[in-house]
Design an enzyme around this catalytic site. Structure first.
Site, mmCIF file in Angstrom:
data_model
loop_
_atom_site.group_PDB
_atom_site.id
_atom_site.type_symbol
_atom_site.label_atom_id
_atom_site.label_comp_id
_atom_site.label_asym_id
_atom_site.label_seq_id
_atom_site.Cartn_x
_atom_site.Cartn_y
_atom_site.Cartn_z
ATOM 1 N N LYS E 143 0.851 -1.208 0.000
ATOM 2 C CA LYS E 143 0.000 0.000 0.000
ATOM 3 C C LYS E 143 0.880 1.249 0.000
ATOM 4 C CE LYS E 143 -3.867 -2.355 2.182
ATOM 5 N NZ LYS E 143 -4.787 -2.462 3.336
ATOM 6 N N LYS E 175 -3.979 -15.928 -1.900
ATOM 7 C CA LYS E 175 -5.144 -15.423 -1.181
ATOM 8 C C LYS E 175 -6.385 -16.277 -1.475
ATOM 9 C CE LYS E 175 -3.384 -10.727 -1.065
ATOM 10 N NZ LYS E 175 -3.720 -9.300 -1.071
#
Lengths: 288, 288, 288, 288, 288, 288
Positions: E143, E175
């Site tokens: 991020k 994920k």
């Protein structure tokens, strides 16, 4: 035992800088040399030498030097054999004194350039030696590694060869499909003469003696005799009789090149010089 | 006779676009294709096929297709053998329908990419076949052509090999000089552990069994067994006993690779895959 | 009243895209068109025409079109006169239908390209017309606007002229200082022949008939007769007797070019074509 | 006889470097200066001077110097007349001592920049001289050569002129089509005021006195009086009465500019400064 | 009162140069610093100091220094606190002696880099301090600010944190959606193992203890324990029992991080380090 | 509950394309998304939504959309709230239908842009709301993230603020050091007026009422009242009496901005808008 020619060729400095900086970015990414940066103090200095593991003709030292210098501007780089010189197996090509980090981080980039360009120069020199005394010149083609054409064409010159056109832009080469599309060679050449400046040479590719005869009726500069056997080549050279430059092309190998040269062709172009050379193996040897 | 695997790999589209556009600029310069543009009408269309002159494994079709498409967005490019598939000598790799100008101008760029990448894939596949059944994997190194690393590493994967680290940035490889400069492996690894994230693997290069024993005292992920003969390699693999990944490296050839694999090493890295492949020879054949 | 030739020349699309995108960035900066974006709704559409305020030869429509298209991919751009065609004063060059914002924002970039290139094409056409029937060809020089050489050389071809070499890289031109530094023309040419490929032409610049005689003893391709008066030019052409291409250069003006052409020189190079043309004045006229 | 002002303007060094390096790449391509590199030894040095063939105002020396320095970092470049200074016909602008190769290879790039920028400065100075004493200032427009706007706007300042906005991004200029699309000037200005920061000036283009009266009802900063004859201009200036800046524009020539200035307008913008200047002719003269 | 660590980290010089030069171009545009260039004589020199308005950890001095040096190569830049060192409120970070223009023009660029990177380093150091003694390490995420990832990850290291993967390219993180699309973790890992080299680590994201148990059946390197409460985290760490690296992630704040660390997780990743740091406020104070 | 304004602002498409492509390269490197490419079939498609985890003002959707579209040109991206609209906590911002690979690979890049720009827009909107009814406008500064200035200034406009100058190039701001170096404000302004065009505004920074009185003697456009307390600000505004634009600056916080606005200043500039916003937290939610 090594030998350096008196006036080495040089790559344009702007090309050297751009190529080296792209190669270092490719190897360093965003995180840099994570091994070296974590272990080696920033100010440590070392000495090392680039040593040839095979005999060959050296090419690309400007690039090797620039790789280390980009990482340590105070690098001292001493050429024992300059571009165009011959190095023996085990011979030293250059001695380097620089920050240890620069040596460790720049090593692979420097050797990758040097290995590829010296490989090309060495292969070219072998072809040039094979035709020695025949008067034929060895030329490369456009079968180069994408992005490295200028460097590879330089390596060919360094090995004693000459360059064919650099790209589609700096000379005219008329092939079968051009002639067919134009409705004949006469039409093709008419269009070309109308649009080309007086410093652009025109070469025509021919596969047969008939095509050659047809081509010689026009004011052209050179003929590319494509994939002809030695007997046909001899006839072709005789037919041309010095009116235009003759070039032989197609599947030329080290074993066959002298026989091809003996036909009297002036230029022999060899795709393998740049598309399939073997790297010249070298390594960075550290001072004890 | 050719065979295409069900799920071909793909190069990232941004890399394809950038590589092709650099290669076309290199070939076209500022004047463009002076032969074709003077002779061929802008709207003429043709059909052609890329035909293999040697058997091999295909790699790089995205680049070949992009070369033609950059010159004629309406190009139809039909893959007969996709990346990773095998093509026989004389087999058709792809069929192309496009503007005649695009075919003539893009031909060399397309074939240069395809030839180099397929050459690498073919050589890799030969090494992979040679070790079949041993469990060993074939890996490339950082001895790649400057500027083409991503493409060449992709070609290795396409040929069935795996990639070693991409650059100095994505894994740690500790060599002699690092250890010496750090005052021992313990120091070097302490610095590395302090600065490396938990997703960075650490490999240590060793030349002898003594060095290997030393290295195995530390929490590392892999050992690079450098230039060991087959006997020593066997002992090394036994010593490691599955605790870390074992990699053999140094002067691996097609003739010797199976014997090396038979020692039980998990990875065999081969510089020649990318530094000295032979181009896969192919040509553009025009429809009569 | 306007006339379009049947086979217009085209700029390489990659050059068009790069030039237009650089020009738009230059004009839009980081904030964009602050006037238009604040006032004009994003979806408003308009129609407009590019109208010539002077008669001339059109060049650069690909660039003008690309400027609008970069701002509105759905732009319709209809050429009334294509590149190479003549437009009368007040004549319409192209009709455009696009988003109002694209028309307002792209107008200046489009007209700047079109004005400069058409200015060059128009001036070239005037020189070409002035020598009509003499057999002489009008060539440009390297006195181009930095960064725009490819576009300006294209405009010269569009106006009926031919291009001299594109840069220092695609042909040899030996000048006084080269000869002096080499210790004579013989030495200079020996070095050149050793290093140049067979598709590179060699031209030698001479100022006097003595120098010309000297140059003609060597196997060169062309002579540049620099700053000779008409009488000397005539003698020079006679002396050359068709053995090499003859080029006259130096202070050529529209008033003097025909007399120069009448000496029989084959090429007349004119720096003013690219270094001091007047823009062809045109404007964007909006539909009521 | 020449005169240099005490505080010459300077181009931002980053722009100089980028422009020169693009221009050198354009001239050198991938093969470099094939004439010079084959003939001139790498270490030969020479001295030369840039000499004006016409009187004028000098601009662009940073670019000329950078061209030589990029090729030989040890270049000594001594300015006899600095940017903004006047040089007489035959006067020396600068003296250069550098490697012979750098002088031969960099000459055209240096002179192309210097010729174009000095041409613009000279033309600007002529307009500035023509309005001397009237209080009017001479401004350029966005009719610049694509890619060279920063350099050309600098040349205008060097010649004593001022710059209009640099692009569409740094000031607001409201034209007919904006007003029409917005449904009147009031709407257009309302949108603008809502979205523009307090450091953005707003100018409105008007063709008639009626439009001017309308515009003056709003809080704007300047009016562009487009294509008005001298009588109308006088009335416009009187009407404005110093409330906003007045700018005259449209077909201004050296013969008419003083009369226009005499109307009392504060700024006169002249497209021809940048779209159609004549290069200032200069040459590199070598020391005997 | 400030403290500098003995071996400061360094950014790769190529990244520094590119970032600074992009930032200066962004701030200078085509016209340069119109205030400073008009007012300040080119040769005036000044001295100034960068002073912290808040206490914090310094990061980014190479960038600050490079900003001034790009504008005045003779800049003297003396670091009082180096990267990684702590500066007190009001403390001096660096002293600079340079041309007045360079100081005025480079100030904002230098402080923008320094403020952002020091803000990140300071925030990271606060998290590191909060977990001191627990053995947990603080890591950043992806991020980051687009275009600044390398700089921001460096700032995290400078503050005592470690880096998670740099991008999607240098480690595998599996994920939910990957697992679902692959039809289960077993399939996903099989594909990964087939295509990943031996230096790529594999981490699996799990939300529940059940998923964790499932993941631990496979040969993976790390687990990302996503958004688990402290109780669950403890159970997870116990379940893992040191077999793989444990990482906690999701909404970690300065107030909660120590409790999370006390669960025994080895790595705690904190998005806020790079997506929402507060700039470290500093200013350029001029010598009286 | 969300609300979209009728005429959303738009970023220039060229900036969007360049920013997204740089961000994707940063995240993908040379190897691409090694997790996704190994696991997810190339043709799998999915649907997902961007959901806000906090309430705020949306900005940056063009960038988010472009990130997915660069990876899958057939992406369908439906905006539920457009730029400038308000989204509630848990509200959907956009719905996306694309290849699964594009969604997984592009997610972080899209959210990084959207989070940062929406964070800025949301903070700006909070300041704008705080001064509602006072007539004051909220402006950003040059304290932006290096490389993202255009995007961040756009986010400020999207949040209802206005932009201060974009860089050092598009307006004049005279500070203490300029005045000191020039030997007084009169000298500084004289130099500026001589060199600035008529569309460049001039603002002077003052710290005291005395300095303000001095500044108001000259024909300037705006005054920056730096770090004045509210009482002094009131006096300053009264002193100016509408003659020039007034701007307050220095340590403005959400708690104090209304009181500052109540002094009657026209513009309040807030560095924190761009140097220390908190990202607007959002996530990509996959359809079950």
């Amino acid at each position: 035992m090594s030998e350096t020619p008196p006036f080495p060729l040089r790559l344009p400095p702007l090309l050297v800088e751009r190529a080296v900086s792209a190669a270092l970015e490719e190897d360093l990414g965003l995180a840099g040399d994570v091994t070296t940066d974590a272990i080696i103090p920033a100010d440590a200095k070392s000495e090392a030498a680039i040593v040839a593991r095979q005999a060959g003709v050296v090419a690309g030292l400007d690039l090797a030097e620039a790789a280390f210098r980009a990482l340590d501007p105070a690098t001292r780089f001493t050429r024992i054999v300059d571009d165009g010189g011959k190095v023996a197996e085990g011979g030293t090509i250059a001695e380097i004194s620089a920050k240890t980090r620069a040596l460790l981080t720049g090593e692979r980039t420097a050797l990758n350039f040097l290995g590829r360009l010296s490989g090309i120069a060495t292969l070219t020199a072998a072809f040039v030696a094979a035709v020695e005394g025949t008067g034929a010149r060895i030329a490369c083609t456009r079968k180069t590694t994408p992005g490295l054409r200028a460097l590879e064409k330089y390596a060919v010159r360094t090995g004693g060869g000459v360059n064919h056109r650099f790209g589609l832009y700096d000379a005219v080469l008329v092939k079968d499909n051009h002639i067919a599309a134009a409705g004949g060679l006469a039409n093709a050449l008419r269009s070309l003469r109308a649009r080309s400046g007086h410093l652009v040479r025109i070469e025509v590719e021919v596969d047969t003696l008939d095509q050659l005869e047809e081509a010689l009726r026009f004011p052209i500069d050179a003929v590319l005799l494509d994939n002809m056997d030695v007997g046909t080549l001899k006839k072709a050279v005789k037919l041309v009789a010095g009116r235009v430059v003759t070039e032989a092309s197609g599947g030329v190998a080290l074993e066959t090149v002298r026989e091809i040269a003996s036909t009297g062709v002036e230029v022999i172009s060899v795709g393998a010089l740049t598309h399939s050379p073997r790297n010249l193996d070298s390594s960075l040897e550290w001072e004890a």
